[in-house]
Scaffold this motif. Structure first.
Motif, short mmCIF file in Angstrom:
data_model
loop_
_atom_site.label_atom_id
_atom_site.label_comp_id
_atom_site.label_asym_id
_atom_site.label_seq_id
_atom_site.Cartn_x
_atom_site.Cartn_y
_atom_site.Cartn_z
N LEU A 109 41.95 29.34 36.85
CA LEU A 109 41.65 30.73 36.53
C LEU A 109 41.18 30.84 35.07
CD1 LEU A 109 41.68 33.52 37.86
CD2 LEU A 109 43.98 33.82 36.99
N ALA A 110 41.86 30.15 34.19
CA ALA A 110 41.46 30.16 32.78
C ALA A 110 40.07 29.56 32.61
CB ALA A 110 42.48 29.40 31.94
N GLU A 111 39.80 28.50 33.33
CA GLU A 111 38.51 27.83 33.24
C GLU A 111 37.36 28.71 33.75
OE1 GLU A 111 36.51 23.60 34.68
OE2 GLU A 111 38.61 24.01 35.14
N VAL A 112 37.56 29.35 34.91
CA VAL A 112 36.46 30.15 35.45
C VAL A 112 36.27 31.46 34.69
CG1 VAL A 112 36.55 29.09 37.74
CG2 VAL A 112 37.81 31.21 37.33
N THR A 113 37.35 32.04 34.16
CA THR A 113 37.17 33.26 33.37
C THR A 113 36.50 32.94 32.04
OG1 THR A 113 39.47 33.18 32.60
CG2 THR A 113 38.99 34.61 34.47
N ALA A 114 36.81 31.79 31.46
CA ALA A 114 36.12 31.38 30.23
C ALA A 114 34.64 31.17 30.48
CB ALA A 114 36.75 30.10 29.68
N ALA A 115 34.28 30.81 31.73
CA ALA A 115 32.89 30.59 32.09
C ALA A 115 32.17 31.87 32.50
CB ALA A 115 32.81 29.56 33.23
N GLY A 116 32.89 33.01 32.57
CA GLY A 116 32.24 34.28 32.85
C GLY A 116 32.73 35.04 34.07
N ALA A 117 33.66 34.46 34.85
CA ALA A 117 34.22 35.18 36.00
C ALA A 117 35.19 36.25 35.48
CB ALA A 117 34.95 34.23 36.93
N VAL A 118 35.42 37.27 36.30
CA VAL A 118 36.34 38.35 35.95
C VAL A 118 37.46 38.38 36.99
CG1 VAL A 118 36.57 40.86 35.68
CG2 VAL A 118 34.50 39.69 34.87
N VAL A 119 38.71 38.45 36.52
CA VAL A 119 39.85 38.50 37.43
C VAL A 119 39.81 39.79 38.23
CG1 VAL A 119 42.36 38.57 37.62
CG2 VAL A 119 41.28 37.04 35.96
N LYS A 120 39.86 39.67 39.54
CA LYS A 120 39.94 40.82 40.43
C LYS A 120 41.39 41.02 40.87
CE LYS A 120 38.07 42.39 44.93
NZ LYS A 120 37.79 43.76 44.58
N GLU A 121 42.04 39.93 41.26
CA GLU A 121 43.43 39.96 41.71
C GLU A 121 44.14 38.78 41.05
OE1 GLU A 121 45.56 40.21 46.07
OE2 GLU A 121 43.72 39.06 45.89
N PRO A 122 45.12 39.03 40.18
CA PRO A 122 45.80 37.93 39.50
C PRO A 122 46.62 37.10 40.48
CG PRO A 122 46.83 40.03 38.95
CD PRO A 122 45.62 40.35 39.78
#
Length: 118
Positions: free
Chosen positions: A78-91
């Motif tokens: 999750l940290a990796e994909v959000t750092a790459a530009g994804a946005v958390v929808k459901e934690p």
């Protein structure tokens, strides 16, 4: 890449409006009986994948099937994909048996699921 590789798409959840009707179609399509058959969820295991039917999924914001990528460490991925530009929808949250799931959206709004088994 600093993170670990995914183990592929192992789970696909489909929003359905009529669970009984969808269960009949997916049973015929997959050729197996459901392994989970509840009023809130029907799930099938076939070909190394889990196919789930989610009644009322559209009301929960599912606009189509959601693929869940199996990962060894959901927090790290999750940290990796959000750092790459994804946005958390459901934690990340436990959906039973120690299984953790989370969803993110990619830059185009596509929903991607992450799944970690215990």
């Amino acid at each position: 890449m600093s993170g670990s590789a995914t183990q592929g798409i192992k789970t696909v959840l489909h929003p359905v409006s009529d669970l009984a009707a969808a269960k009949s179609v997916y049973t015929a399509l997959l050729g197996v009986a459901p392994v989970a058959d509840e009023s809130y969820y029907v799930g099938f295991e076939t070909g190394g994948q889990h196919i789930g039917l989610v009644p009322g999924g559209a009301e929960q914001g599912m606009t189509g099937p959601v693929t869940y990528w199996q990962v060894p460490d959901i927090e790290a991925k999750l940290a990796e994909v959000t750092a790459a530009g994804a946005v958390v929808k459901e934690p990340p949250h436990d959906v039973g048996g120690g299984r953790l799931v989370a969803t993110v959206t990619d830059p185009d709004g596509n929903v991607l699921g992450l799944l970690q088994d215990k």
